[in-house]
Write an enzyme that holds these catalytic residues in place. Structure first.
Site, PDB file in Angstrom:
ATOM      1  N   GLY A 150     -41.807 -79.345  21.434  1.00 35.21           N
ATOM      2  CA  GLY A 150     -42.896 -78.421  21.145  1.00 35.21           C
ATOM      3  C   GLY A 150     -42.734 -77.138  21.927  1.00 35.21           C
ATOM      4  N   GLY A 192     -43.962 -74.162  24.868  1.00 33.64           N
ATOM      5  CA  GLY A 192     -44.493 -74.080  26.220  1.00 33.64           C
ATOM      6  C   GLY A 192     -46.003 -73.900  26.272  1.00 33.64           C
ATOM      7  N   PRO A 193     -46.554 -72.960  25.473  1.00 28.37           N
ATOM      8  CG  PRO A 193     -46.915 -70.862  24.525  1.00 28.37           C
ATOM      9  CD  PRO A 193     -45.873 -71.925  24.670  1.00 28.37           C
ATOM     10  CB  CYS A 245     -30.458 -68.744  35.769  1.00 30.66           C
ATOM     11  SG  CYS A 245     -29.809 -70.348  36.283  1.00 30.66           S
ATOM     12  CE  LYS A 268     -41.467 -77.045  26.473  1.00 30.14           C
ATOM     13  NZ  LYS A 268     -40.544 -76.637  25.356  1.00 30.14           N
ATOM     14  CB  VAL A 292     -45.608 -79.493  24.715  1.00 31.40           C
ATOM     15  CG1 VAL A 292     -45.040 -80.674  25.516  1.00 31.40           C
ATOM     16  CG2 VAL A 292     -45.853 -79.912  23.279  1.00 31.40           C
ATOM     17  N   GLY A 293     -46.075 -77.583  27.178  1.00 34.74           N
ATOM     18  CA  GLY A 293     -45.843 -77.261  28.594  1.00 34.74           C
ATOM     19  C   GLY A 293     -47.127 -77.107  29.382  1.00 34.74           C
ATOM     20  CD  GLU A 334     -32.632 -64.169  34.457  1.00 35.60           C
ATOM     21  OE1 GLU A 334     -31.813 -64.970  34.925  1.00 35.60           O
ATOM     22  OE2 GLU A 334     -33.815 -64.468  34.216  1.00 35.60           O
ATOM     23  CD  GLU A 366     -32.276 -72.763  38.041  1.00 35.76           C
ATOM     24  OE1 GLU A 366     -32.276 -71.497  38.042  1.00 35.76           O
ATOM     25  OE2 GLU A 366     -31.771 -73.443  37.155  1.00 35.76           O
TER      26      GLU A 366
END
Length: 475
Positions: free
Chosen positions: A201, A203-204, A282, A170, A206-207, A382, A245
């Site tokens: 798609g 995250g909420p 990151c 994804k 497909v993830g 961050e 990560e």
């Protein structure tokens, strides 16, 4: 504008179960540059089934055979470098020359290195009366971010497939065009059906479906610590392996013993280490730690360096920094800048608002703060934008304490007059990688974090091992 109306499952371009689409925005013009399918849990079911079926034969192939496909993918990516880099520059805002080198060059390296590791790796060893073997873990679900989209895909997909795993990917819905190009390449070279599957798609949806799926044996995720925590929670229901990560708030320690010339080099180069990809990195070194006795000296260098930065169109050769990847990210970064001002930090360069001359695009002012304390929000959270926080320290012990005073531990830097002294400090920094006296990034060394910056490593032998299970056979 391009309309991508299909996802890739079991070696074929197929329609998603959903009719809804997601718009992909050009970070320079703020216009829609593409649309992609908004995938569903049903799409995940189909992709996981295809990957599970393909795993049986793919894992049985020789490492040399699997490596040959990775090499073909690397060559095909190279042939489309300009197209891919241009798309990513429009999606993320990275300057075009840097996109060529980083956004496409590093993924080519990952596919090449994955092939090399696969053919040289020792898959078995004898321990007394036992033979211990390493075997592919199974189906790997890969969720990747928008800041280095193809690079992060390659870090997972190349090594997983080379190790004998099959994958369900994804990509980020903010920067997905490179993933479609990769899928086109994979289709063209004839990778066996089901080895690589891609669903676009959110995250909420497909993830979450990937993390919960019983036929997905491992989740490999790169993104925010908040989202990584959710992947871990959902994956725990099926006791699958999770590699993460995540975020960072990395410190760059500038030691007091540097001569004037080296001090200036360390401080000025530190701006680049913080602002790479407009700070959307990151592992960016976003906290610069300088001795109190040399704070004014550092501030003068930072002011000159920061004011010399050119913000503009990433396709213009004169631009150092382009826009951020989205309107939401632009607003988020400006919110942090305002928070820094409200909490009493001193603005050396930049501030809230739009850079001069920018009437469109998701641009922010590159901002450098001084007089930052460890309790301030900009010193702990961050930001993921071009914001550098300068923190003054009393002595070396204080510097190390400040460097480690964060929930993160992804990267770091240290500059000292003596290399061995710098290495000694680096060893005390609780972080996954440290740049010593400006040491360059090594794309074949292990990458990953301590603490809330993640679990596991990517790239090279260490990244390859993440996708292998251990079996002990007593003889």
């Amino acid at each position: 504008m391009k309309n991508y109306d299909k996802i890739y499952i079991n070696g074929q371009w197929v329609a998603s179960e959903a009719k809804a689409t997601i718009s992909v925005f050009d970070s320079i013009t703020e216009e829609v540059m593409a649309t992609i399918p908004e995938g569903t849990a049903g799409d995940v079911n189909k992709a996981a089934a295809a990957a599970k079926a393909a795993f049986i034969s793919w894992s049985a192939r020789t490492p040399e055979d699997r490596a040959s496909y990775m090499t073909k993918i690397a060559a095909a990516l190279g042939a489309r470098m300009d197209e891919i880099a241009s798309a990513i520059s429009r999606e993320t805002g990275m300057s075009k020359p840097m996109s060529n080198m980083i956004q496409v060059g590093l993924p080519i390296n990952s596919f090449t290195q994955a092939a090399a590791v696969a053919t040289s790796f020792e898959y078995s060893r004898e321990i007394g009366s036992s033979v211990v073997v390493r075997e592919p873990i199974g189906v790997v679900g890969c969720i990747t971010p928008w800041n280095y989209p193809l690079h992060q895909i390659a870090a997972k997909v190349a090594y997983a497939m080379a190790a004998g795993c099959t994958v369900v990917l994804k990509p980020s819905e903010i920067a997905p065009i490179d993933a479609f190009i990769l899928a086109e390449i994979i289709d063209e070279i004839g990778l066996p059906a089901g080895v690589f599957n891609m669903i676009t798609g959110t995250g909420p949806v497909v993830g979450e479906a990937m993390s919960a799926h019983v036929d997905i044996d491992m989740m490999s995720f790169t993104g925010s610590t908040r989202a990584g925590r959710r992947v871990s929670q959902v994956s725990a229901e099926t006791i699958k392996k999770v590699a993460l990560e995540l975020g960072g708030k990395s410190a760059n320690i500038i030691c007091a013993d540097l001569d004037t010339e080296t001090f200036a080099k360390a401080v000025s180069s530190g701006v680049g280490k913080a602002f790479l990809n407009s700070g959307q990195t990151c592992s960016a070194l976003t906290r610069m730690l300088v001795p109190k006795a040399r704070l004014e000296e550092a501030e003068a260098i930072l002011t000159t360096t920061g004011n010399a930065l050119v913000v503009g169109d990433p396709f213009e050769k004169t631009s150092h920094l382009g826009p951020l990847a989205s309107a939401a990210q632009r607003d988020r970064v400006n919110g942090f800048i305002q928070k820094g001002i409200d909490e009493g930090a001193k603005v050396l360069v930049g501030g809230v608002g739009v850079p001069e001359g920018m009437s469109k695009g998701y641009y922010v002012k590159p901002t450098i703060f001084s007089n930052v304390t460890t309790s301030m929000t900009i010193a702990q959270e961050e930001i993921f934008g071009p914001v550098l926080s300068v923190i003054a320290y009393n002595d070396e012990e204080d510097a190390i304490r400040i460097a480690n005073d964060t929930v993160y531990g992804l990267a770091g830097g240290v500059w000292a007059a003596d290399k061995d002294h710098a290495i000694a400090i680096a060893r005390r920094m609780r972080t996954g990688q440290v740049e010593v006296n400006g040491g360059a990034f090594n794309a074949n060394a292990p990458f990953g974090g301590y603490k809330q910056s993640g679990v596991g490593r990517e790239y090279g032998d260490y990244g390859f091992e993440e996708f292998l299970e251990i079996k002990s056979m007593q003889l």
